[in-house]
Motif scaffolding. Structure first.
Motif, PDB file in Angstrom:
ATOM      1  N   GLY A 134       0.805  -1.221   0.000  1.00 60.03           N
ATOM      2  CA  GLY A 134       0.000   0.000   0.000  1.00 60.03           C
ATOM      3  C   GLY A 134       0.833   1.264   0.000  1.00 60.03           C
ATOM      4  N   SER A 135       1.992   1.201   0.631  1.00 59.92           N
ATOM      5  CA  SER A 135       2.850   2.386   0.700  1.00 59.92           C
ATOM      6  C   SER A 135       3.484   2.727  -0.636  1.00 59.92           C
ATOM      7  CB  SER A 135       3.963   2.174   1.739  1.00 59.92           C
ATOM      8  OG  SER A 135       4.967   1.288   1.252  1.00 59.92           O
ATOM      9  N   PHE A 136       3.607   1.715  -1.538  1.00 59.80           N
ATOM     10  CA  PHE A 136       4.379   1.933  -2.764  1.00 59.80           C
ATOM     11  C   PHE A 136       3.530   1.929  -4.031  1.00 59.80           C
ATOM     12  CE2 PHE A 136       7.859   0.787  -5.806  1.00 59.80           C
ATOM     13  CZ  PHE A 136       8.671   1.872  -5.533  1.00 59.80           C
ATOM     14  N   ALA A 137       2.238   1.597  -3.944  1.00 65.54           N
ATOM     15  CA  ALA A 137       1.400   1.510  -5.140  1.00 65.54           C
ATOM     16  C   ALA A 137       1.336   2.838  -5.889  1.00 65.54           C
ATOM     17  CB  ALA A 137      -0.011   1.055  -4.762  1.00 65.54           C
ATOM     18  N   VAL A 138       1.325   3.963  -5.181  1.00 72.01           N
ATOM     19  CA  VAL A 138       1.256   5.260  -5.848  1.00 72.01           C
ATOM     20  C   VAL A 138       2.504   5.515  -6.681  1.00 72.01           C
ATOM     21  CG1 VAL A 138       2.250   6.551  -3.879  1.00 72.01           C
ATOM     22  CG2 VAL A 138       0.780   7.711  -5.551  1.00 72.01           C
ATOM     23  N   ASN A 139       3.646   5.028  -6.217  1.00 67.89           N
ATOM     24  CA  ASN A 139       4.884   5.223  -6.975  1.00 67.89           C
ATOM     25  C   ASN A 139       4.828   4.449  -8.284  1.00 67.89           C
ATOM     26  OD1 ASN A 139       7.818   4.582  -7.730  1.00 67.89           O
ATOM     27  ND2 ASN A 139       8.090   6.100  -6.104  1.00 67.89           N
ATOM     28  N   THR A 140       4.440   3.179  -8.225  1.00 68.70           N
ATOM     29  CA  THR A 140       4.392   2.387  -9.453  1.00 68.70           C
ATOM     30  C   THR A 140       3.328   2.908 -10.412  1.00 68.70           C
ATOM     31  OG1 THR A 140       2.934   0.772  -8.388  1.00 68.70           O
ATOM     32  CG2 THR A 140       5.279   0.320  -8.331  1.00 68.70           C
ATOM     33  N   ALA A 141       2.173   3.301  -9.888  1.00 73.42           N
ATOM     34  CA  ALA A 141       1.101   3.818 -10.751  1.00 73.42           C
ATOM     35  C   ALA A 141       1.540   5.095 -11.464  1.00 73.42           C
ATOM     36  CB  ALA A 141      -0.155   4.086  -9.920  1.00 73.42           C
ATOM     37  N   THR A 142       2.094   6.032 -10.719  1.00 72.31           N
ATOM     38  CA  THR A 142       2.512   7.298 -11.317  1.00 72.31           C
ATOM     39  C   THR A 142       3.633   7.078 -12.326  1.00 72.31           C
ATOM     40  OG1 THR A 142       1.947   8.410  -9.248  1.00 72.31           O
ATOM     41  CG2 THR A 142       3.279   9.650 -10.815  1.00 72.31           C
ATOM     42  N   PHE A 143       4.547   6.183 -12.013  1.00 75.73           N
ATOM     43  CA  PHE A 143       5.652   5.894 -12.924  1.00 75.73           C
ATOM     44  C   PHE A 143       5.139   5.379 -14.264  1.00 75.73           C
ATOM     45  CE2 PHE A 143       8.649   2.783 -14.654  1.00 75.73           C
ATOM     46  CZ  PHE A 143       9.754   3.603 -14.876  1.00 75.73           C
ATOM     47  N   TYR A 144       4.232   4.403 -14.238  1.00 76.55           N
ATOM     48  CA  TYR A 144       3.749   3.834 -15.494  1.00 76.55           C
ATOM     49  C   TYR A 144       2.797   4.765 -16.227  1.00 76.55           C
ATOM     50  CZ  TYR A 144       6.178  -0.468 -14.556  1.00 76.55           C
ATOM     51  OH  TYR A 144       7.172  -1.380 -14.332  1.00 76.55           O
ATOM     52  N   ILE A 145       2.130   5.634 -15.499  1.00 77.17           N
ATOM     53  CA  ILE A 145       1.356   6.681 -16.158  1.00 77.17           C
ATOM     54  C   ILE A 145       2.294   7.593 -16.946  1.00 77.17           C
ATOM     55  CG2 ILE A 145       0.109   8.841 -15.691  1.00 77.17           C
ATOM     56  CD1 ILE A 145      -1.419   7.302 -13.506  1.00 77.17           C
ATOM     57  N   ILE A 148      -3.580   6.490   0.375  1.00 75.78           N
ATOM     58  CA  ILE A 148      -3.360   5.119   0.846  1.00 75.78           C
ATOM     59  C   ILE A 148      -1.908   4.934   1.252  1.00 75.78           C
ATOM     60  CG2 ILE A 148      -3.323   2.692   0.133  1.00 75.78           C
ATOM     61  CD1 ILE A 148      -5.731   3.361  -1.688  1.00 75.78           C
ATOM     62  N   ALA A 149      -0.990   5.488   0.463  1.00 77.01           N
ATOM     63  CA  ALA A 149       0.439   5.366   0.768  1.00 77.01           C
ATOM     64  C   ALA A 149       0.780   6.011   2.100  1.00 77.01           C
ATOM     65  CB  ALA A 149       1.264   5.994  -0.354  1.00 77.01           C
TER      66      ALA A 149
END
Length: 440
Positions: free
Chosen positions: A260-271, A425-426
């Protein structure tokens, strides 16, 4: 559930410096070539795969189908993390890393040789999905092995810096993938690129097999795993027969919080590297080569920012630096797309560069942070699961959801809202993790 106690670095002062450097270099190269192979699919999905493998319907439908195939690789990543984590905690870090590299090299080369829909019909997208699944399993298995080779060889007080060499594989992979696609486009016509030029970046995946052999032949197992292996041998087999069972029984909460802490990083990166590429070229009519060049240049800055953030985490603490990055991503989500929507190449560069800075601040300390959440005998399993959960929840669906949000709302602010929700969430997950660390 209580968080597993952090395991401090074992005394490694007696290890030769050249051995540490060889291991760190091998881990960085493994990460770079693995992510290169993974990212070329994302770029191809935004540019050509929709027309070549999913030709029916509108261009938007083709892109959605292509991005759905891109997401399938993320759904397979936890499987790779579970299998390699379990075996890596019982049999060693190195064998699983070698296996992951071999799988990735074979799958990526297979995609480069795969006939299109016009040649073999419906078998083409089916085989494309199957090869993408193998890519997902491979990258799910790779990260934990490469990360632990680096961090478990780290000298005292430098686990963050050593872990960051593996994290550098991401920007190196992006830069290399973008460069190869730019060269393929520059030396072919549009028709030539669609016919065969896009395949060249995938065929380079053969070099991964050479690296797998090098690691197998030249790199030794980590000292922390050897120590954990001896400790496990002294216990009853019934007690520690399965690292995966131990994680799921006693530390599932920590795994979920890490994800949960890292999902925003992966989502933003692939966006940024796939969703924005599709959005700017298809909706804003920006030139493909120009957008790829911006992505390449922004990724180059991460080669400095990621190790700098990791070094700061060694000095000031992982959680503190990690939190700053998460707050920054949330704060920049709305300005990010306001600037991109101008259609200006300059503002696109500014928008993605600032976003990349905050991503790097989170990404730098992440390898060491996840490693320190678990003890050595369960570290490969726990860290891999946390990371791959974040990949599925964030990165895999992000480009697909971005297209859906844009189609449904007609505004890029919906994508900003998605990033802000993941940021919340992060921050909640980070706060709980920090509280558990203080209560130990």
């Amino acid at each position: 559930m209580d968080m597993a106690p952090s395991a401090p670095s074992l005394p490694t002062t007696g290890l030769p410096t050249v051995n540490r450097r060889r291991v760190a270099t091998a881990a960085a190269l493994a990460s770079a070539v693995e992510w290169y192979d993974y990212f070329v699919f994302g770029i191809a999905a935004a540019l050509v795969l929709g027309d070549l493998y999913f030709p029916a319907g509108s261009s938007t439908a083709g892109v959605l189908a292509s991005f759905a195939t891109f997401a399938v690789g993320f759904l397979a990543r936890p499987l790779g993390g579970i299998v390699a984590g379990h075996l890596g905690d019982k049999r060693g870090r190195k064998p699983m890393l070698v296996l992951a590299l071999t799988l990735m090299g074979l799958a990526t080369t297979g995609i480069g040789l795969l006939p299109t829909y016009d040649t073999i019909g419906v078998a083409a997208p089916i085989l494309l999905v199957a090869l993408r699944v193998v890519q997902g399993v491979a990258v799910g298995a790779q990260w934990g092995g490469a990360m632990l080779l680096a961090t478990e060889y780290a000298p005292e007080g430098k686990r963050g810096v050593y872990g960051s060499v593996v994290q550098l594989g991401v920007p190196i992979g992006v830069v290399t993938a973008n460069t190869v696609f730019l060269l393929a486009g520059a030396f072919t016509t549009d028709a030539g690129f669609a016919a065969w030029g896009w395949r060249v970046p995938f065929l380079i995946g053969l070099f991964v097999l050479a690296l797998a052999w090098y690691i197998h032949a030249k790199v030794e197992e980590t000292p922390e795993f050897r120590d954990a292996e001896r400790a496990l041998a002294e216990k009853e087999k019934s007690e520690q027969s399965s690292p995966l069972r131990t994680i799921l029984r006693d530390h599932l909460g920590t795994v979920l919080l890490a994800g949960g802490s890292f999902a925003v990083n992966t989502a933003t990166f692939y966006i940024l590297i796939t969703g924005v590429l599709d959005y700017t070229t298809r909706e804003l009519d920006m030139r493909k080569s120009a957008v790829l060049t911006v992505s390449l240049c922004v990724s180059l800055t991460q080669l400095v920012l990621i190790p700098a953030a990791a070094a700061l985490s060694d000095r000031y603490g992982r959680i503190r630096i990690y939190t700053i990055g998460a707050i920054g991503i949330a704060a920049w989500a709305i300005p990010l797309f306001l600037l991109i929507d101008t259609g200006s190449l300059l503002w696109l560069a500014v928008a993605t560069f600032v976003a990349s800075c905050f991503l790097s601040i989170m990404y730098g300390p992440q390898a060491a942070l996840f490693a320190e959440l678990f003890t050595p005998e369960m570290r490969y399993t726990g860290a891999s699961l946390g990371y791959q959960i974040a990949a599925v929840a964030g990165g895999g669906l992000a480009p697909f959801l971005m297209v859906l949000l844009l189609e449904a709302t007609g505004t890029s602010m919906a994508v900003s809202g998605y990033i802000i929700a993941l940021s919340a969430i992060a921050l909640i997950s980070i706060k709980v993790l920090a509280g558990r660390a203080r209560s130990r």
